[in-house]
Design a protein around this motif. Structure first.
Motif, PDB file in Angstrom:
ATOM      1  N   HIS A   1       2.325  -6.053  -4.758  1.00  0.00           N
ATOM      2  CA  HIS A   1       2.704  -4.646  -4.913  1.00  0.00           C
ATOM      3  C   HIS A   1       4.127  -4.498  -5.448  1.00  0.00           C
ATOM      4  O   HIS A   1       4.369  -3.745  -6.401  1.00  0.00           O
ATOM      5  N   ILE A   2       5.060  -5.215  -4.843  1.00  0.00           N
ATOM      6  CA  ILE A   2       6.443  -5.133  -5.296  1.00  0.00           C
ATOM      7  C   ILE A   2       6.592  -5.764  -6.681  1.00  0.00           C
ATOM      8  O   ILE A   2       7.382  -5.303  -7.505  1.00  0.00           O
ATOM      9  N   GLU A   3       5.821  -6.787  -6.964  1.00  0.00           N
ATOM     10  CA  GLU A   3       5.832  -7.364  -8.318  1.00  0.00           C
ATOM     11  C   GLU A   3       5.455  -6.310  -9.346  1.00  0.00           C
ATOM     12  O   GLU A   3       6.126  -6.160 -10.389  1.00  0.00           O
TER      13      GLU A   3
ATOM     14  N   PHE B   1      14.034  -0.642  -4.071  1.00  0.00           N
ATOM     15  CA  PHE B   1      12.701  -0.050  -3.966  1.00  0.00           C
ATOM     16  C   PHE B   1      11.892  -0.899  -2.999  1.00  0.00           C
ATOM     17  O   PHE B   1      12.247  -2.048  -2.709  1.00  0.00           O
ATOM     18  N   THR B   2      10.792  -0.333  -2.469  1.00  0.00           N
ATOM     19  CA  THR B   2      10.088  -1.027  -1.393  1.00  0.00           C
ATOM     20  C   THR B   2       8.609  -0.688  -1.357  1.00  0.00           C
ATOM     21  O   THR B   2       8.119   0.148  -2.126  1.00  0.00           O
ATOM     22  N   SER B   3       7.890  -1.345  -0.446  1.00  0.00           N
ATOM     23  CA  SER B   3       6.494  -1.025  -0.157  1.00  0.00           C
ATOM     24  C   SER B   3       6.274  -1.137   1.338  1.00  0.00           C
ATOM     25  O   SER B   3       6.962  -1.916   2.020  1.00  0.00           O
ATOM     26  N   THR B   4       5.314  -0.364   1.869  1.00  0.00           N
ATOM     27  CA  THR B   4       4.952  -0.444   3.274  1.00  0.00           C
ATOM     28  C   THR B   4       3.439  -0.411   3.409  1.00  0.00           C
ATOM     29  O   THR B   4       2.726   0.025   2.510  1.00  0.00           O
ATOM     30  N   GLY B   5       2.953  -0.839   4.576  1.00  0.00           N
ATOM     31  CA  GLY B   5       1.520  -0.869   4.825  1.00  0.00           C
ATOM     32  C   GLY B   5       0.956   0.429   5.345  1.00  0.00           C
ATOM     33  O   GLY B   5      -0.240   0.513   5.614  1.00  0.00           O
ATOM     34  N   SER B   6       1.810   1.442   5.492  1.00  0.00           N
ATOM     35  CA  SER B   6       1.335   2.746   5.941  1.00  0.00           C
ATOM     36  C   SER B   6       2.322   3.804   5.476  1.00  0.00           C
ATOM     37  O   SER B   6       3.411   3.493   4.990  1.00  0.00           O
TER      38      SER B   6
ATOM     39  N   PRO C   1      -0.197   0.166  -6.368  1.00  0.00           N
ATOM     40  CA  PRO C   1       0.682   1.298  -6.662  1.00  0.00           C
ATOM     41  C   PRO C   1      -0.007   2.352  -7.518  1.00  0.00           C
ATOM     42  O   PRO C   1      -0.661   2.034  -8.513  1.00  0.00           O
ATOM     43  N   SER C   2       0.148   3.603  -7.118  1.00  0.00           N
ATOM     44  CA  SER C   2      -0.489   4.718  -7.822  1.00  0.00           C
ATOM     45  C   SER C   2       0.305   5.078  -9.075  1.00  0.00           C
ATOM     46  O   SER C   2       1.439   4.625  -9.275  1.00  0.00           O
TER      47      SER C   2
END
Length: 208
Positions: free
Chosen positions: A14-16, A111-116, A177-178
């Motif tokens: 996702h972060i990639e 920037f980041t990503s989370t599971g919820s 990612p949307s």
């Protein structure tokens, strides 16, 4: 032309994906952009068993190269409301750069990503900003001029502290990612590039 490093860690991709969107935005603004990742700390067999995305093409960054960039945009997944251990391990090796003030005045962003939806996006970004501030960097977020932050018609990442995405499903890989989240990442890349270019053009000497 500012030189920008998009520096990321991504376990499931996702972060990639977000990193390449950030880089595309920065290139749209005329920047010279490198996309690199930090080394993994997870043994290869454990990573494979956990379903990690191990075929990432980005080269591994070194701490010594960081002063060569005008801006560094850090991408990391959330781990209990903080950056991933892999990214923290890499940044913890910048003590020599801190001692020499080698990154003072350069642009820093995250920037980041989370599971919820409420998995710690904002605390992760803010804690990343804290490290960048200790290095003397000028923090840039994702301003509300990116109107995708105001959307209420869909579940989406995006905060004023930086772009973000939501991951869910088995091994956090089902939801990617949307379009709106990628638009935010590209916007952030452009925004950082413009500010880095402006700062690079301000040759102002300030006495201690």
């Amino acid at each position: 032309m500012p030189r920008i490093l998009v520096l990321y860690y991504s376990a499931y991709g996702h972060i990639e994906t977000m990193a390449h969107a950030v880089a595309a935005g920065a290139r749209d603004a005329g920047a010279d952009v490198a996309v690199k990742r930090v080394p993994d700390l997870v043994p290869t067999d454990v990573a494979a068993q956990a379903g990690y995305k191990t075929d990432q093409a980005a080269p591994v960054a070194t701490v010594s190269e960081l002063p060569g960039y005008d801006a560094i945009i850090v991408g990391t997944p959330t781990r209990y409301g903080n950056m991933a251990a892999q990214m923290k391990n890499f940044l913890d090796q910048t003590g020599g750069l801190w001692f020499r003030d080698a990154l003072v005045g350069k642009v820093g962003s995250a920037f980041t990503s989370t599971g919820s939806q409420h998995g710690g996006q904002e605390t992760t970004l803010q804690s990343t900003h804290t490290v960048l501030l200790h290095l003397g960097m000028v923090i840039v977020g994702l301003p509300y001029t990116f109107k995708g932050q105001l959307r209420m018609d869909e579940v989406t990442g995006g905060t004023p502290y930086g772009a973000s995405t939501l991951a869910s499903g088995e091994n956090d890989r089902d939801r990617q990612p949307s379009a709106n989240e990628l638009a935010g990442a590209r916007f952030q890349g452009r925004h950082v590039a413009k500010i880095a270019a402006a700062l690079a053009g301000l040759h102002v000497e300030v006495s201690p």
